[in-house]
Design a protein around this motif. Structure first.
Motif, PDB file in Angstrom:
ATOM      1  N   ASP A   1      24.545  55.529  57.832  1.00 20.80           N
ATOM      2  CA  ASP A   1      23.734  55.360  56.902  1.00 20.80           C
ATOM      3  C   ASP A   1      22.553  54.265  56.921  1.00 20.80           C
ATOM      4  O   ASP A   1      21.548  54.109  56.735  1.00 20.80           O
TER       5      ASP A   1
ATOM      6  N   GLY B   1      19.326  58.068  46.614  1.00 24.03           N
ATOM      7  CA  GLY B   1      20.393  59.059  46.847  1.00 24.03           C
ATOM      8  C   GLY B   1      20.317  59.153  48.431  1.00 24.03           C
ATOM      9  O   GLY B   1      20.838  60.101  49.182  1.00 24.03           O
ATOM     10  N   SER B   2      19.645  58.038  49.169  1.00 21.92           N
ATOM     11  CA  SER B   2      19.442  58.332  50.782  1.00 21.92           C
ATOM     12  C   SER B   2      19.446  56.556  50.975  1.00 21.92           C
ATOM     13  O   SER B   2      18.326  56.048  50.752  1.00 21.92           O
ATOM     14  N   ALA B   3      20.679  56.262  51.477  1.00 19.52           N
ATOM     15  CA  ALA B   3      20.419  54.761  51.873  1.00 19.52           C
ATOM     16  C   ALA B   3      19.596  54.519  52.874  1.00 19.52           C
ATOM     17  O   ALA B   3      18.956  53.404  52.782  1.00 19.52           O
TER      18      ALA B   3
ATOM     19  N   GLU C   1      27.190  61.269  62.295  1.00 17.91           N
ATOM     20  CA  GLU C   1      27.982  61.519  61.308  1.00 17.91           C
ATOM     21  C   GLU C   1      28.881  62.915  61.146  1.00 17.91           C
ATOM     22  O   GLU C   1      29.845  62.899  60.877  1.00 17.91           O
TER      23      GLU C   1
ATOM     24  N   ASP D   1      22.318  59.736  61.666  1.00 19.73           N
ATOM     25  CA  ASP D   1      22.724  60.333  60.552  1.00 19.73           C
ATOM     26  C   ASP D   1      21.664  61.616  60.333  1.00 19.73           C
ATOM     27  O   ASP D   1      20.402  61.599  60.240  1.00 19.73           O
TER      28      ASP D   1
ATOM     29  N   PHE E   1      26.467  55.416  44.677  1.00 18.48           N
ATOM     30  CA  PHE E   1      27.708  55.772  44.078  1.00 18.48           C
ATOM     31  C   PHE E   1      28.475  56.607  44.875  1.00 18.48           C
ATOM     32  O   PHE E   1      27.824  57.436  45.747  1.00 18.48           O
TER      33      PHE E   1
ATOM     34  N   ILE F   1      21.007  64.380  58.415  1.00 16.07           N
ATOM     35  CA  ILE F   1      20.345  64.444  57.173  1.00 16.07           C
ATOM     36  C   ILE F   1      20.689  63.220  56.164  1.00 16.07           C
ATOM     37  O   ILE F   1      22.001  63.791  55.768  1.00 16.07           O
ATOM     38  N   ASP F   2      20.334  62.275  56.042  1.00 15.45           N
ATOM     39  CA  ASP F   2      20.716  61.264  55.120  1.00 15.45           C
ATOM     40  C   ASP F   2      20.077  61.669  53.747  1.00 15.45           C
ATOM     41  O   ASP F   2      18.884  61.605  53.573  1.00 15.45           O
ATOM     42  N   GLY F   3      21.050  61.655  52.666  1.00 19.89           N
ATOM     43  CA  GLY F   3      20.721  62.261  51.517  1.00 19.89           C
ATOM     44  C   GLY F   3      21.068  63.862  51.406  1.00 19.89           C
ATOM     45  O   GLY F   3      20.127  64.676  50.744  1.00 19.89           O
ATOM     46  N   THR F   4      22.195  64.069  52.031  1.00 21.13           N
ATOM     47  CA  THR F   4      22.537  65.406  52.032  1.00 21.13           C
ATOM     48  C   THR F   4      22.788  66.232  50.895  1.00 21.13           C
ATOM     49  O   THR F   4      22.139  67.393  50.588  1.00 21.13           O
TER      50      THR F   4
ATOM     51  N   GLU G   1      24.865  48.613  47.597  1.00 24.40           N
ATOM     52  CA  GLU G   1      25.750  49.958  47.573  1.00 24.40           C
ATOM     53  C   GLU G   1      27.053  49.504  48.443  1.00 24.40           C
ATOM     54  O   GLU G   1      27.039  48.649  49.538  1.00 24.40           O
TER      55      GLU G   1
ATOM     56  N   TYR H   1      31.376  59.249  46.875  1.00 24.57           N
ATOM     57  CA  TYR H   1      31.642  60.562  46.655  1.00 24.57           C
ATOM     58  C   TYR H   1      32.997  60.645  45.876  1.00 24.57           C
ATOM     59  O   TYR H   1      33.159  61.758  45.212  1.00 24.57           O
TER      60      TYR H   1
ATOM     61  N   ARG I   1      18.367  55.061  41.805  1.00 27.88           N
ATOM     62  CA  ARG I   1      19.446  55.961  42.567  1.00 27.88           C
ATOM     63  C   ARG I   1      18.848  56.956  43.206  1.00 27.88           C
ATOM     64  O   ARG I   1      18.695  58.218  42.710  1.00 27.88           O
TER      65      ARG I   1
HETATM   66  C1  LIP Z   1      24.404  59.315  51.507  1.00 28.38           C
HETATM   67  C2  LIP Z   1      23.848  57.861  51.430  1.00 28.38           C
HETATM   68  C3  LIP Z   1      23.742  57.501  49.740  1.00 28.38           C
HETATM   69  C4  LIP Z   1      25.061  57.254  49.150  1.00 28.38           C
HETATM   70  C5  LIP Z   1      25.773  58.925  49.434  1.00 28.38           C
HETATM   71  C6  LIP Z   1      25.985  59.268  51.052  1.00 28.38           C
HETATM   72  P1  LIP Z   1      24.760  61.295  53.399  1.00 28.38           P
HETATM   73  O1  LIP Z   1      24.771  59.507  52.749  1.00 28.38           O
HETATM   74  O2  LIP Z   1      22.665  58.087  52.060  1.00 28.38           O
HETATM   75  O3  LIP Z   1      23.028  56.259  49.722  1.00 28.38           O
HETATM   76  O4  LIP Z   1      25.008  57.035  48.019  1.00 28.38           O
HETATM   77  O5  LIP Z   1      26.934  58.494  48.963  1.00 28.38           O
HETATM   78  O6  LIP Z   1      26.471  58.314  51.594  1.00 28.38           O
HETATM   79  O7  LIP Z   1      26.206  61.403  52.940  1.00 28.38           O
HETATM   80  O8  LIP Z   1      23.794  62.165  52.604  1.00 28.38           O
HETATM   81  O9  LIP Z   1      24.539  61.045  54.589  1.00 28.38           O
END
Ligand code: LIP
Length: 269
Positions: free
Chosen positions: A223, A197-199, A70, A86, A169, A88-91, A216, A171, A195
């Motif tokens: 992700d 926040g981490s796909a 990423e 990725d 949702f 840190i997924d869920g930044t 999503e 960004y 929701r």
């Molecule tokens: C996030 C995804 C999440 C999505 C965010 C973002 P990141 O990835 O895990 O599901 O809704 O918009 O894409 O940016 O934290 O690596």
């Protein structure tokens, strides 16, 4: 150990080391290094440091493999294997101190493009929760907690009360109207909505039966690369637009029966 098991073992070790680094850095205080596609699309110094660690460990162990991350982009390899990462997924969760974030590492073969690669091994490690989700192609999906692996199976049917669904949702605020309209079309199928926040965790939670379904728009390859394999190895179905693979346009994950209902409800035509 099979070549795929060797890929998984390496991904395990690196994801754990990377996750512990992310956790330590968060405890020291988070630093927003930049914004990317939109003001809300942040990258922290830890995102960059963790990806650099993962990239270095992979290059040392498997110098001929490709990399697709990423934060630091893509580099073609010569082995036919590419690591999709990725760090840190869920930044945003990470930046706010919400524990729902994970390191996602997948080894894929073929072209490093989601519609053309075959995922061989995937690991999603949530360091704050100590949960390591993992799968290999044909080897099943597992959750290892306190060194105890348990097999994951997606329940075949959503409860009569309706499905517990998750979504996300983008960004870019300009995408929110469409995202909310999609939620409105899906809600008749749902008992409730999450929701997280981490796909990658959303996908792992479908594999673990903690969610009945997830959908999503706007995901990037890193992700979903590992989480999609984990869902499929748990007996779930992962896709995108009708007949397509998961991707930027749409990602859906659920047991087959609910997947079809979600696909029909989301279809805007
Ligand atoms: C996030 C995804 C999440 C999505 C965010 C973002 P990141 O990835 O895990 O599901 O809704 O918009 O894409 O940016 O934290 O690596």
């Amino acid at each position: 150990m099979t070549p795929t098991d060797e890929l998984l073992s390496l991904a395990h070790d690196i994801a754990r080391e990377a996750g512990e680094l992310a956790r330590r850095r968060r405890a020291e205080g988070v630093h927003i290094a930049a914004t990317k596609s939109a003001l809300a699309d942040i990258v922290t110094a830890a995102d960059r440091e963790v990806e650099a660690l993962i990239r270095e460990r992979l290059a040392r162990a498997r110098p001929d493999d490709g990399f697709f991350g990423e934060e630091s982009g893509a580099e073609q390899g010569t082995s036919g294997i590419t690591w999709v990462v990725d760090p840190i997924d869920g930044t945003v969760n990470y930046a706010y101190g919400i524990p729902a974030y994970a390191v996602s590492v997948a080894a894929v073969e073929g072209m490093p493009e989601p519609t053309r690669w075959r995922a061989l091994a995937g690991v999603v490690f949530a360091p704050m929760l100590g949960e390591l989700f993992h799968a290999t192609a044909g080897g099943g999906a597992w959750l290892t907690l306190d060194d105890h692996p348990q097999r994951l199976t997606v329940p075949a049917h959503a409860p009569a009360a309706g499905a517990l669904l998750a979504t996300g949702f983008g960004y870019d605020p300009a995408t929110h109207d469409g995202d909310l309209a999609r939620v409105g079309r899906v809600m008749p199928l749902a008992r409730d909505l999450r929701r997280i926040g981490s796909a990658s965790l959303d996908l792992c939670y479908v594999a673990a039966g903690r969610l009945d379904g997830y959908f999503e728009r706007g995901l990037n390859p890193w992700d979903h690369a590992a989480g999609a394999l984990i869902v499929e190895e748990a007996g779930g179905r992962v896709g995108g637009l009708p007949g397509g693979r998961p991707g930027k346009d749409l990602t859906i994950a659920a047991a087959s029966e609910l997947f079809a209902a979600l696909e029909a409800a989301i279809d805007e035509h």
